[in-house]
Design a protein around this motif. Structure first.
Motif, PDB file in Angstrom:
ATOM      1  N   LEU A   1     -31.238 -70.621-137.223  1.00  0.00           N
ATOM      2  CA  LEU A   1     -30.584 -72.015-137.181  1.00  0.00           C
ATOM      3  C   LEU A   1     -29.121 -72.173-137.426  1.00  0.00           C
ATOM      4  N   ALA A   2     -28.676 -71.513-138.397  1.00  0.00           N
ATOM      5  CA  ALA A   2     -27.293 -71.423-138.830  1.00  0.00           C
ATOM      6  C   ALA A   2     -26.469 -70.992-137.614  1.00  0.00           C
ATOM      7  N   VAL A   3     -26.851 -69.722-137.099  1.00  0.00           N
ATOM      8  CA  VAL A   3     -26.200 -69.189-136.093  1.00  0.00           C
ATOM      9  C   VAL A   3     -26.043 -70.101-134.735  1.00  0.00           C
ATOM     10  N   ARG A   4     -26.991 -70.754-134.660  1.00  0.00           N
ATOM     11  CA  ARG A   4     -27.247 -71.682-133.387  1.00  0.00           C
ATOM     12  C   ARG A   4     -26.211 -72.863-133.666  1.00  0.00           C
ATOM     13  N   THR A   5     -26.228 -73.547-134.741  1.00  0.00           N
ATOM     14  CA  THR A   5     -25.412 -74.482-135.255  1.00  0.00           C
ATOM     15  C   THR A   5     -23.897 -74.019-134.886  1.00  0.00           C
ATOM     16  N   CYS A   6     -23.404 -72.837-135.480  1.00  0.00           N
ATOM     17  CA  CYS A   6     -22.029 -72.425-135.403  1.00  0.00           C
ATOM     18  C   CYS A   6     -21.698 -72.245-133.935  1.00  0.00           C
ATOM     19  N   GLU A   7     -22.711 -71.667-133.037  1.00  0.00           N
ATOM     20  CA  GLU A   7     -22.383 -71.647-131.660  1.00  0.00           C
ATOM     21  C   GLU A   7     -22.335 -73.130-131.043  1.00  0.00           C
ATOM     22  N   ARG A   8     -23.216 -73.882-131.396  1.00  0.00           N
ATOM     23  CA  ARG A   8     -23.119 -75.364-130.921  1.00  0.00           C
ATOM     24  C   ARG A   8     -21.684 -76.090-131.031  1.00  0.00           C
ATOM     25  N   VAL A   9     -21.356 -75.884-132.584  1.00  0.00           N
ATOM     26  CA  VAL A   9     -19.923 -76.774-132.560  1.00  0.00           C
ATOM     27  C   VAL A   9     -18.977 -75.912-131.753  1.00  0.00           C
ATOM     28  N   ARG A  10     -18.852 -74.505-131.659  1.00  0.00           N
ATOM     29  CA  ARG A  10     -17.762 -73.784-130.958  1.00  0.00           C
ATOM     30  C   ARG A  10     -18.060 -74.279-129.523  1.00  0.00           C
ATOM     31  N   ALA A  11     -19.104 -74.410-128.766  1.00  0.00           N
ATOM     32  CA  ALA A  11     -19.182 -75.024-127.430  1.00  0.00           C
ATOM     33  C   ALA A  11     -18.958 -76.562-127.256  1.00  0.00           C
ATOM     34  N   VAL A  12     -19.342 -77.515-128.175  1.00  0.00           N
ATOM     35  CA  VAL A  12     -18.730 -78.869-128.264  1.00  0.00           C
ATOM     36  C   VAL A  12     -16.981 -78.859-128.322  1.00  0.00           C
ATOM     37  N   VAL A  13     -16.596 -78.145-129.035  1.00  0.00           N
ATOM     38  CA  VAL A  13     -15.184 -78.137-129.468  1.00  0.00           C
ATOM     39  C   VAL A  13     -14.533 -77.645-128.291  1.00  0.00           C
ATOM     40  N   ALA A  14     -15.235 -76.478-127.532  1.00  0.00           N
ATOM     41  CA  ALA A  14     -14.432 -76.073-126.571  1.00  0.00           C
ATOM     42  C   ALA A  14     -14.448 -76.881-125.223  1.00  0.00           C
ATOM     43  N   ALA A  15     -15.571 -77.780-125.437  1.00  0.00           N
ATOM     44  CA  ALA A  15     -15.629 -78.832-124.123  1.00  0.00           C
ATOM     45  C   ALA A  15     -14.286 -79.861-124.422  1.00  0.00           C
ATOM     46  N   LYS A  16     -13.864 -79.842-125.500  1.00  0.00           N
ATOM     47  CA  LYS A  16     -12.768 -80.972-125.886  1.00  0.00           C
ATOM     48  C   LYS A  16     -11.402 -80.137-126.236  1.00  0.00           C
ATOM     49  N   ALA A  17     -11.279 -79.111-125.421  1.00  0.00           N
ATOM     50  CA  ALA A  17     -10.150 -78.172-125.641  1.00  0.00           C
ATOM     51  C   ALA A  17      -8.856 -78.833-125.987  1.00  0.00           C
ATOM     52  N   ASN A  18      -8.741 -79.863-125.020  1.00  0.00           N
ATOM     53  CA  ASN A  18      -7.132 -80.430-125.001  1.00  0.00           C
ATOM     54  C   ASN A  18      -7.072 -81.446-126.287  1.00  0.00           C
ATOM     55  N   GLU A  19      -8.227 -81.686-127.031  1.00  0.00           N
ATOM     56  CA  GLU A  19      -8.063 -82.486-128.153  1.00  0.00           C
ATOM     57  C   GLU A  19      -8.433 -81.766-129.465  1.00  0.00           C
ATOM     58  N   CYS A  20      -9.107 -80.867-129.447  1.00  0.00           N
ATOM     59  CA  CYS A  20      -9.485 -80.253-130.684  1.00  0.00           C
ATOM     60  C   CYS A  20      -9.681 -78.844-130.579  1.00  0.00           C
ATOM     61  N   VAL A  21      -9.595 -78.049-131.655  1.00  0.00           N
ATOM     62  CA  VAL A  21      -9.831 -76.510-131.334  1.00  0.00           C
ATOM     63  C   VAL A  21     -10.520 -75.793-132.874  1.00  0.00           C
ATOM     64  N   VAL A  22     -11.341 -74.859-132.697  1.00  0.00           N
ATOM     65  CA  VAL A  22     -11.920 -74.150-133.806  1.00  0.00           C
ATOM     66  C   VAL A  22     -10.763 -73.382-134.364  1.00  0.00           C
ATOM     67  N   VAL A  23     -10.491 -73.347-135.709  1.00  0.00           N
ATOM     68  CA  VAL A  23      -9.423 -72.533-136.290  1.00  0.00           C
ATOM     69  C   VAL A  23      -9.926 -71.888-137.438  1.00  0.00           C
ATOM     70  N   THR A  24      -9.324 -70.697-137.952  1.00  0.00           N
ATOM     71  CA  THR A  24      -9.950 -69.738-139.013  1.00  0.00           C
ATOM     72  C   THR A  24      -8.466 -69.536-139.742  1.00  0.00           C
ATOM     73  N   THR A  25      -7.699 -69.963-139.765  1.00  0.00           N
ATOM     74  CA  THR A  25      -6.380 -69.660-140.654  1.00  0.00           C
ATOM     75  C   THR A  25      -5.410 -71.108-141.016  1.00  0.00           C
ATOM     76  N   ALA A  26      -4.834 -71.239-141.754  1.00  0.00           N
ATOM     77  CA  ALA A  26      -3.907 -72.247-142.304  1.00  0.00           C
ATOM     78  C   ALA A  26      -2.915 -72.327-141.189  1.00  0.00           C
ATOM     79  N   ASP A  27      -2.603 -71.208-140.811  1.00  0.00           N
ATOM     80  CA  ASP A  27      -1.411 -71.264-139.788  1.00  0.00           C
ATOM     81  C   ASP A  27      -1.929 -71.747-138.472  1.00  0.00           C
ATOM     82  N   GLU A  28      -3.223 -71.520-137.900  1.00  0.00           N
ATOM     83  CA  GLU A  28      -3.647 -72.193-136.625  1.00  0.00           C
ATOM     84  C   GLU A  28      -4.002 -73.636-136.987  1.00  0.00           C
ATOM     85  N   ALA A  29      -4.214 -73.990-138.173  1.00  0.00           N
ATOM     86  CA  ALA A  29      -4.351 -75.433-138.194  1.00  0.00           C
ATOM     87  C   ALA A  29      -3.336 -76.302-138.224  1.00  0.00           C
ATOM     88  N   CYS A  30      -2.138 -75.611-138.752  1.00  0.00           N
ATOM     89  CA  CYS A  30      -0.718 -76.301-138.635  1.00  0.00           C
ATOM     90  C   CYS A  30      -0.379 -76.381-137.061  1.00  0.00           C
TER      91      CYS A  30
END
Length: 381
Positions: free
Chosen positions: A81-110
């Motif tokens: 269930l946790a894996v599916r949730t991560c995948e769902r978040v990534r898919a939802v964010v990817a569908a709004k790629a012009n407005e939001c993005v999944v990041v993994t570092t402070a530099d990416e967030a900035c």
């Protein structure tokens, strides 16, 4: 809010380190993250339009799985269930790629802020979804997870929680929990001690080579709740370079005469799941019971001013470099005046009105958390 306060809020980097959107509204059929919703109508507190309105640069979305049977089958269900949730978040964010993005570092967030996008980090809340497999840490890291909370309300395989009515099981960290601390250090993942017992946090501070956070906690001196942290331990957290991100969960913000009974009632519900398989039917039943208990044991009334008291007490005890924001929206958090992400400018205005300088606001809103993220990444082997 004054024009000056609005300008300050726009300039500083803002990150909230704990919200439950991923397993709350986003899990509902047909709920659209790209549309504006209202908390009064559907209970949700985070969506893209309100993030824009609130000047939110980044959020940490928690992947939470209800703790049920601590068996091989139970762990496998939770993990899937946790894996599916991560995948769902990534898919939802990817569908709004012009407005939001999944990041993994402070530099990416900035960089996302500079590009006018909202940054989403992923965390695990409760290591139940890891089961007894330390190797799962690497799997979740590959899915983008950069923060792991050891417990929720009950003890699990890695550590003792602060609110388990049965008391301690491990005396802090289990042997597996000690392995988890080392593995998170090795993988550059921030360790989160919110919900964990005092002794669990104390041992995490002693073992971890990178700073520890409390992603959504409060100050026990302001509100004596077991999930909050006492002053002595708060000083230890700061001395180790950690950060407490202040929670807006009303029962942890203001004293509640029925608080202990309320905590026991919710813990009893979770205990009743301890021998159950987390099937969809059981999960639906548990969610219904959780909402029923919420109606039976309503939150006390808390305000933005009450929330600020926790922020300022934490700054007084830990120092300005060790405090952040983690409101627990979509997971029970929210006080009058700070009830969804569109209200975040009100917090900036309130701090400025109390004489805070922009540099101080910037540290609490984001710089302190970005430092911890960077330190964890730098520690990784």
């Amino acid at each position: 809010m004054t024009d000056d306060a609005a300008a300050v809020h726009e300039r500083v980097f803002t990150i909230d380190t704990h919200c439950d959107t991923a397993t709350g509204p986003l899990a509902r059929a047909g709920w659209d993250f790209g549309l504006r919703h209202e908390a009064a109508e559907d209970g949700s507190q985070v969506d893209l339009p309100r993030m824009r309105a609130g000047g939110v640069d980044a959020m940490v979305w928690a992947v939470y799985v209800t703790q049920a049977a601590r068996t091989a089958r139970g762990f496998a269900r939770a993990h899937a269930l946790a894996v599916r949730t991560c995948e769902r978040v990534r898919a939802v964010v990817a569908a709004k790629a012009n407005e939001c993005v999944v990041v993994t570092t402070a530099d990416e967030a900035c960089a996302a802020k500079a590009a006018g996008k909202r940054a989403i980090f992923l965390s695990l809340e409760n290591s139940y979804s890891l089961g007894r497999e330390i190797a799962h840490v690497a799997k979740f890291r590959a899915l983008g997870v950069r923060m792991i909370g050891l417990t929720h309300m009950l003890n699990n395989e890695v550590a003792d929680a602060s609110t388990d009515p049965r008391g301690e099981e491990w005396g802090g960290l289990s042997p597996l929990g000690r392995e988890l601390v080392a593995e998170c250090n090795r993988r550059g993942i921030v360790l989160d001690a919110s919900h964990a017992s005092d002794e669990t946090l104390r041992q995490m501070l002693a073992l971890s080579r990178s700073p520890v956070v409390l992603s959504h906690s409060g100050c026990r001196a302001v509100c004596d709740h077991p999930r909050n942290i006492g002053d002595a331990l708060l000083r230890e957290l700061a001395a180790a370079g950690g950060v407490i991100q202040i929670n807006a969960l009303p029962v942890a913000v203001v004293p509640d005469p029925r608080g202990e009974e309320r905590t026991r009632a919710f813990a009893a519900l979770l205990l009743s799941l301890a021998e159950k398989e987390l099937t969809p039917d059981v999960e639906a039943w548990a969610e219904g019971e959780w909402h029923r208990l919420g109606r039976t044991w309503p939150n006390p009334v808390a305000t933005l001013a009450d929330f600020v008291r926790h922020v300022e007490h934490a700054v007084e005890i830990a120092g300005i470099d060790h405090v952040g924001i983690g409101c627990d929206f979509d997971g029970g958090g929210g006080v009058r005046g700070l009830n969804d992400v569109s209200d975040f400018p009100r917090l900036t205005a309130a701090l400025l009105q109390r004489g805070w300088k922009e540099a101080e606001v910037a540290k609490v809103w984001g710089r302190n958390t970005l430092r911890v993220l960077g330190a964890a990444a730098a520690q990784a082997e």
